[in-house]
Design an enzyme around this catalytic site. Structure first.
Site, PDB file in Angstrom:
ATOM      1  N   ARG A 104      -4.081   7.227  -2.084  1.00 16.83           N
ATOM      2  CA  ARG A 104      -3.270   7.957  -3.055  1.00 16.83           C
ATOM      3  C   ARG A 104      -3.703   7.590  -4.464  1.00 16.83           C
ATOM      4  O   ARG A 104      -3.683   6.419  -4.840  1.00 16.83           O
ATOM      5  CB  ARG A 104      -1.784   7.631  -2.847  1.00 16.83           C
ATOM      6  CG  ARG A 104      -0.857   8.453  -3.725  1.00 16.83           C
ATOM      7  CD  ARG A 104       0.589   8.203  -3.377  1.00 16.83           C
ATOM      8  NE  ARG A 104       1.009   6.831  -3.683  1.00 16.83           N
ATOM      9  CZ  ARG A 104       2.251   6.384  -3.553  1.00 16.83           C
ATOM     10  NH1 ARG A 104       3.179   7.183  -3.081  1.00 16.83           N
ATOM     11  NH2 ARG A 104       2.546   5.144  -3.860  1.00 16.83           N
ATOM     12  N   THR A 108      -2.123  10.530 -10.204  1.00 16.76           N
ATOM     13  CA  THR A 108      -1.597  11.836  -9.783  1.00 16.76           C
ATOM     14  C   THR A 108      -0.741  11.763  -8.531  1.00 16.76           C
ATOM     15  O   THR A 108      -0.003  12.703  -8.229  1.00 16.76           O
ATOM     16  CB  THR A 108      -2.759  12.805  -9.505  1.00 16.76           C
ATOM     17  OG1 THR A 108      -3.508  12.328  -8.370  1.00 16.76           O
ATOM     18  CG2 THR A 108      -3.691  12.898 -10.704  1.00 16.76           C
ATOM     19  N   ASP A 200       4.597  -2.628  -0.387  1.00 13.52           N
ATOM     20  CA  ASP A 200       3.306  -2.052  -0.025  1.00 13.52           C
ATOM     21  C   ASP A 200       2.903  -2.566   1.353  1.00 13.52           C
ATOM     22  O   ASP A 200       2.574  -3.748   1.518  1.00 13.52           O
ATOM     23  CB  ASP A 200       2.250  -2.426  -1.068  1.00 13.52           C
ATOM     24  CG  ASP A 200       0.928  -1.708  -0.835  1.00 13.52           C
ATOM     25  OD1 ASP A 200       0.313  -1.909   0.232  1.00 13.52           O
ATOM     26  OD2 ASP A 200       0.510  -0.959  -1.734  1.00 13.52           O
TER      27      ASP A 200
END
Length: 209
Positions: A104, A108, A200
């Site tokens: 990712r 953006t 994460d």
């Protein structure tokens, strides 16, 4: 959202809660991811077809049920999806494993594809696509489309933690794909992290932070 399956078995929920705790060690986090994946795979494969074959027990001959038909392929989305593979292979040791590399973009939040290697007969297999987190759904949607472009038809997505935004994205883009999750969390925050989530997953699996 008829294809959404929230697997709320008590053992799954207990282990997910342990994964959420910030003090959980890398080893324990990794072990829990494998254990939950094994438990979830039990449900994902619930509808595998059976065939009866004749066997001989120590007592007599009899007809017994064996899994028939389509084989299974496990495809983790790199890198965090790797933490779910061994749990599934414990349950289905003959499954073949492919890999899809998608990350990712931090600016953006859009998926960027960089790698794809699948079993040569992937289109003939039930494909279990795995990634611990389903956040925006961008990577999941891209990976599913990647598999479809390769001819895969029976695709099932398996995530440990999902945000409503990600679930909606996958169900909208790919309504034919069954989605199995262990927990449907509250929302995404301004950084597109799942709340309450577990941080994460890749960093916690591999001790990189």
């Amino acid at each position: 959202m008829g294809n959404l399956h929230v697997l709320n078995h008590p053992l799954i929920q207990h282990k997910v809660s342990m994964m959420r705790m910030k003090e959980t060690s890398t080893k324990d986090f990794r072990d829990l991811a494998e254990e939950i994946s094994l438990l979830m795979a039990y449900e994902v494969t619930r509808d595998l077809p059976l065939e009866q074959l004749e066997i001989e027990t120590p007592i007599c001959k009899t007809k017994a049920n064996f899994v028939a038909g389509r084989s299974i392929g496990v495809v983790p989305i790199l890198r965090a999806g790797l933490g779910m593979v061994n749990g599934i292979l414990t349950l289905v040791p003959n499954a073949k494993v492919g890999h899809i590399g998608i990350y990712r973009d931090p600016e953006t939040h859009k998926p960027v594809e960089y790698y794809c290697k699948l079993p040569v007969d992937a289109q003939e297999r039930m494909i279990i696509l795995v990634d611990p987190m389903l956040a925006t759904g961008g990577s999941a949607c891209a990976a599913i489309q990647f598999l479809k472009d390769k001819g895969c038809k029976d695709i099932r997505m398996m995530n440990l933690i999902a945000a409503p935004e990600g679930v909606k994205a996958v169900m909208t883009a790919h309504p034919d794909v069954d989605l199995y999750i262990a927990s449907l969390d509250e929302r995404l925050n301004e950084n597109a992290y799942i709340v309450p989530g577990l941080g994460d997953a890749g960093d916690r699996l591999f001790g990189t932070k």
